[in-house]
Write an enzyme that holds these catalytic residues in place. Structure first.
Site, PDB file in Angstrom:
ATOM      1  NE  ARG A  72      14.201  53.160  -3.116  1.00 51.11           N
ATOM      2  CZ  ARG A  72      13.167  53.826  -3.542  1.00 51.11           C
ATOM      3  NH1 ARG A  72      11.937  53.433  -3.200  1.00 51.11           N
ATOM      4  NH2 ARG A  72      13.267  54.882  -4.311  1.00 51.11           N
ATOM      5  N   GLY A  73      14.570  55.631  -0.529  1.00 50.92           N
ATOM      6  CA  GLY A  73      13.686  56.759  -0.826  1.00 50.92           C
ATOM      7  C   GLY A  73      13.795  57.737   0.338  1.00 50.92           C
ATOM      8  CB  ALA A  74      14.516  61.378   0.383  1.00 50.87           C
TER       9      ALA A  74
ATOM     10  NE  ARG B 200      21.238  55.134   0.283  1.00 53.24           N
ATOM     11  CZ  ARG B 200      20.385  55.135  -0.744  1.00 53.24           C
ATOM     12  NH1 ARG B 200      19.124  54.826  -0.538  1.00 53.24           N
ATOM     13  NH2 ARG B 200      20.777  55.455  -1.953  1.00 53.24           N
TER      14      ARG B 200
ATOM     15  CD  GLN C  33      16.676  52.579  -7.299  1.00 50.60           C
ATOM     16  OE1 GLN C  33      17.036  52.401  -8.461  1.00 50.60           O
ATOM     17  NE2 GLN C  33      17.512  52.997  -6.368  1.00 50.60           N
TER      18      GLN C  33
ATOM     19  CG  ASP D 201      17.288  61.376  -2.881  1.00 45.18           C
ATOM     20  OD1 ASP D 201      16.941  61.259  -4.071  1.00 45.18           O
ATOM     21  OD2 ASP D 201      17.123  60.488  -2.030  1.00 45.18           O
TER      22      ASP D 201
ATOM     23  CG  ASN E 236      15.441  62.397  -7.789  1.00 46.60           C
ATOM     24  OD1 ASN E 236      15.159  61.905  -6.704  1.00 46.60           O
ATOM     25  ND2 ASN E 236      14.856  62.005  -8.904  1.00 46.60           N
ATOM     26  CE  LYS E 237      18.621  56.390  -7.119  1.00 47.63           C
ATOM     27  NZ  LYS E 237      19.826  56.090  -6.303  1.00 47.63           N
TER      28      LYS E 237
HETATM   29  O1  MRU Z   1      18.751  55.413  -3.886  1.00 45.17           O
HETATM   30  P1  MRU Z   1      17.288  55.573  -3.608  1.00 45.17           P
HETATM   31  O2  MRU Z   1      16.444  54.513  -4.199  1.00 45.17           O
HETATM   32  O3  MRU Z   1      17.028  55.792  -2.133  1.00 45.17           O
HETATM   33  O4  MRU Z   1      16.920  56.929  -4.352  1.00 45.17           O
HETATM   34  C1  MRU Z   1      15.624  57.411  -4.271  1.00 45.17           C
HETATM   35  C2  MRU Z   1      15.385  58.607  -5.100  1.00 45.17           C
HETATM   36  O5  MRU Z   1      16.258  59.151  -5.724  1.00 45.17           O
HETATM   37  C3  MRU Z   1      13.996  59.189  -5.051  1.00 45.17           C
HETATM   38  O6  MRU Z   1      13.667  59.783  -6.262  1.00 45.17           O
HETATM   39  C4  MRU Z   1      13.955  60.244  -3.940  1.00 45.17           C
HETATM   40  O7  MRU Z   1      14.406  59.727  -2.732  1.00 45.17           O
HETATM   41  C5  MRU Z   1      12.602  60.818  -3.754  1.00 45.17           C
HETATM   42  S1  MRU Z   1      11.556  59.657  -2.971  1.00 45.17           S
HETATM   43  C6  MRU Z   1      10.072  60.334  -2.604  1.00 45.17           C
END
Ligand code: MRU
Length: 350
Positions: free
Chosen positions: A49-51, A92, A199, A240, A250-251
Site C-alpha cells: 500500500r502507499g501511493a 484502489r 499504518q 495519494d 491523503n489518508k
Molecule cells: O491506504 P494506504 O495505506 O495506501 O494510504 C496511504 C497514504 O495515505 C499515504 O499517506 C500516501 O499514499 C502517501 S505514501 C508516500
C-alpha cells in the site's frame, strides 16, 4: 541511510516480491506474486500500500501479465494488456500513481508496436524495474528539497505511513525526515496511529524505530493536545492525489491534522512525487474517494470493538483544501500557492 527491508522488487526468476505489510510489525514476511491476479489481490488487500509503492507494484503486475499473452498480433496483444491494466486500476481508485504506473507501461507498449512480441514483453519488465529504481532516486531528491524546510531541532508530526514501505524505498514524508536526520538535524517524530488500519502505529513506528529516528506514537485524537502545548513544530504528510489547485487527498484524518496545524500556526507540508499530481482535475472535489469494508472500523485486527449490525462509514482518504497546505515538496522543488501556477510549472520540469 537505506532501509534493511525491500518493499517491492522484481526477482531474478521473474516474479514480484513484496514485504507483506498486513503482517508488520510483528512478523517480517515476504510474499512472491507469480501472476497478475496475485499482484492485484496484494494491492486490494493492502499487503502492499502507499501511493508510489502501488504504482510500481501495478507496473510490475502488468509486466507479469504481459508475459502470459499469447499472440503475435499487436492489436490483440494491446487489447489484452489494456484489459489487465483496467483490472489493476480498479483495485484502489484514489492514489493516482497506480493509474500512472499502468499508463506508463501501456504507452511504452504502444511505442514498441514494431518490435517482436518477446522484445515488447522484455521492455515492459525493464520499464517496471526502472520505475522502482527511479522512485528511490525521486524520494531522495524530495528529501533534499524538503529537509531544508525543517528547523533544527524539529518535532515533526506525521500521519499514516509515507515511508519506505509506501514507496519503492526511502519514503516521501518520512524521506524528508530521513534527509533532515542525515543532514545532522535533531529530529523527533510524533507518529499518529492512523485509524482504522493503523499504518502509523504498525508501519511508520516500525520504520522509524529501525532507522534509529526518535519517534513517539500517539492516537489520532492526541495531536491537538500536543500542538496546543507547543510540542509540534511542523507537520509533514504524503499524498495519494493532488489536484491542479493544490487540494490534497491523503489518508483519512489528514484534513483534521491540517486544520489543527493552521489553528496553532504550525506549518503543514505535503511531500509527494510529480506522479501524484493529477493536473486534469481542477480541484479536490473531483478526486474519487475509496470506501473500504466496514469491518476495518468495527474491528481492530481480529478483535471486534463495535456491536454487530451497526452502520459504518469507512472512507479511506480525505481532501485537505490547498489553503491549509503551506508547501508541496516534490522531487523537482517546493511548490507554494498559487498552486495552479506552481504545480504545472514543476510538472513541466519533470
Ligand atoms: O491506504 P494506504 O495505506 O495506501 O494510504 C496511504 C497514504 O495515505 C499515504 O499517506 C500516501 O499514499 C502517501 S505514501 C508516500
Amino acid at each position: 541511510m537505506a532501509e534493511d527491508f525491500v518493499t517491492v522488487a522484481w526477482t531474478p526468476s521473474g516474479s514480484v516480491r513484496l514485504i507483506d505489510q498486513t503482517r508488520l510489525p510483528t512478523e517480517e514476511v515476504y510474499i512472491e506474486c507469480r501472476t497478475i491476479e496475485e499482484v492485484t489481490d496484494a494491492i486490494r488487500t493492502m499487503r502492499v500500500r502507499g501511493a508510489p509503492a502501488i504504482g510500481v507494484t501495478a507496473a510490475m503486475g502488468l509486466a507479469l501479465g504481459a508475459q502470459t499473452i499469447q499472440t503475435e498480433n499487436f492489436k490483440e496483444f494491446f487489447t489484452a494488456l489494456e484489459a489487465m491494466g483496467s483490472l489493476l486500476m480498479r483495485t484502489r481508485p484514489t492514489a493516482v500513481n497506480l493509474a500512472w504506473g499502468v499508463r506508463r507501461l501501456l504507452n511504452l507498449a504502444r511505442k514498441s508496436r514494431d518490435l517482436a512480441q518477446a522484445e515488447i514483453k522484455a521492455a515492459l519488465v525493464a520499464e517496471a524495474r526502472a520505475m522502482q529504481e527511479e522512485d528511490i532516486r525521486i524520494n531522495r531528491a524530495m528529501g533534499q528539497h524538503g529537509q531544508s524546510l525543517l528547523p533544527d531541532p524539529a518535532r515533526v508530526l506525521t500521519h499514516c505511513n509515507a515511508g519506505g514501505l509506501a514507496t519503492a524505498g526511502y519514503g516521501t514524508a518520512v524521506g524528508v525526515i530521513r534527509a533532515a536526520t542525515e543532514a545532522g538535524k535533531r529530529i523527533m517524530v510524533w507518529v499518529d496511529e492512523t485509524r482504522p488500519l493503523l499504518q502509523g502505529a504498525r508501519l511508520t513506528a516500525w520504520e522509524l524505530q529501525r532507522a534509529g529516528i526518535p519517534a513517539t506514537l500517539i492516537t489520532d485524537n492526541m495531536a491537538g493536545h500536543f500542538m496546543a502545548r507547543g510540542q509540534v513544530d511542523v507537520v509533514v504528510v504524503g499524498a495519494d492525489r493532488i489536484a491542479r489547485n493544490g487540494d490534497v487527498a491523503n489518508k483519512i484524518g489528514t484534513y483534521s491534522v491540517a486544520l489543527l496545524a493552521r489553528a496553532h500556526g504550525i506549518p503543514f507540508y505535503v511531500a509527494a512525487p510529480i506522479s501524484t499530481l493529477d493536473l486534469s482535475l481542477t480541484d479536490g472535489s473531483q478526486i474519487p474517494i475509496e470506501e473500504r469494508a466496514p469491518d476495518e472500523v468495527t474491528h481492530i485486527g481480529e478483535h471486534r470493538v463495535a456491536p454487530a449490525g451497526i452502520r459504518v462509514a469507512n472512507p479511506a482518504f480525505d481532501v485537505t483544501p490547498a489553503s491549509f497546505v503551506d508547501a508541496i515538496i516534490t522531487e523537482c522543488g517546493v511548490a507554494r500557492a498559487p498552486y495552479d501556477v506552481s504545480l504545472p510549472r514543476l510538472a513541466g520540469e519533470a
